[in-house]
Design a protein around this motif. Sequence first.
Motif, short mmCIF file in Angstrom:
data_model
loop_
_atom_site.label_atom_id
_atom_site.label_comp_id
_atom_site.label_asym_id
_atom_site.label_seq_id
_atom_site.Cartn_x
_atom_site.Cartn_y
_atom_site.Cartn_z
N LYS A 133 0.95 -1.31 0.09
CA LYS A 133 0.01 -0.24 -0.03
C LYS A 133 0.87 1.28 0.14
O LYS A 133 0.74 2.03 -0.72
N LYS A 134 1.65 1.51 1.04
CA LYS A 134 2.50 2.62 1.09
C LYS A 134 3.33 2.91 -0.12
O LYS A 134 3.36 4.23 -0.61
N LYS A 135 4.04 1.94 -0.73
CA LYS A 135 4.70 2.09 -2.07
C LYS A 135 3.86 2.53 -2.85
O LYS A 135 4.10 3.57 -3.84
N ILE A 136 2.63 1.96 -3.39
CA ILE A 136 1.97 2.01 -4.25
C ILE A 136 1.27 3.44 -4.41
O ILE A 136 1.19 4.40 -5.23
N LEU A 137 0.68 3.85 -3.15
CA LEU A 137 0.25 5.16 -2.94
C LEU A 137 1.18 6.30 -3.08
O LEU A 137 0.86 7.36 -3.40
N HIS A 138 2.34 6.02 -2.58
CA HIS A 138 3.51 7.07 -2.58
C HIS A 138 3.74 7.05 -4.28
O HIS A 138 3.90 8.53 -4.83
N GLN A 139 3.72 6.04 -5.17
CA GLN A 139 3.84 6.31 -6.54
C GLN A 139 2.90 7.01 -7.36
O GLN A 139 3.13 7.78 -8.07
N LEU A 140 1.55 6.88 -6.59
CA LEU A 140 0.33 7.60 -7.33
C LEU A 140 0.16 9.06 -6.87
O LEU A 140 -0.47 9.74 -7.43
#
Length: 234
Positions: A133-140
Amino acid sequence: KKCNALLETLTNMTDSNGTLLVRADLVERITKVWNEIVAAFNQPTHRGEHVDKIFQVLQGKMKGLSQLHVFSLPTADLNYFQVDIFSNLQVLRLDMCPPSTIKGIYSMRNALQSLVVTNSGITTLSKSLAPFKKKILHQLSPMIFPGEVFTIPPQYLWSNLTTLKLSNCGITKIDESLHFFPSIEYLDLSHNTITHVIHLQDCIDLKFLNLSHNRIRVLSNLERVIGSVTMLNL
């Protein structure tokens, strides 16, 4: 011998509907034996045709399991067990199983239709159910405007899960992990310590929501957040 023993265990404990109800310590032993068997069959050694057939039957038994109910005892001394060794599970129920002992839940996101976790101390949703979650939302985040709905890449979603129950798990808040559950129809987060109702906008199919026995005090934005819900229990 291990193939035969494991096959006999699964056959004796699985009912006609493909449901296995078992203690966590036994699933731990099944995990260990299965991994040893798979490792042995991956070795380039000669085996008899009879052994290969037994392994194929065992594989079919593992894949044929549709429901797994695992419970632990307060005195159990567990290392870990894997749920993803049963690759075609549709229903997974875990009771009194510490999160640190459960491996492979997220790997089941494309198969599971119902996930029920009770009395198990999953204090945060993301750690077990949306580890990226953290990685994906940071990318988005650079591409998302205030108020805009998150668009999670489909390979990270729990695409078929319609029922999620996390009751008496010590959950303190509803976090962004729910963006990973677009098909949820039944959500039960009762008997936790949640204070605010947020992050439900992406659950567009949500019909039943149980938030009873929490610490919710603010209800001003409830209608906007749970617009599709037809049955609400506070």
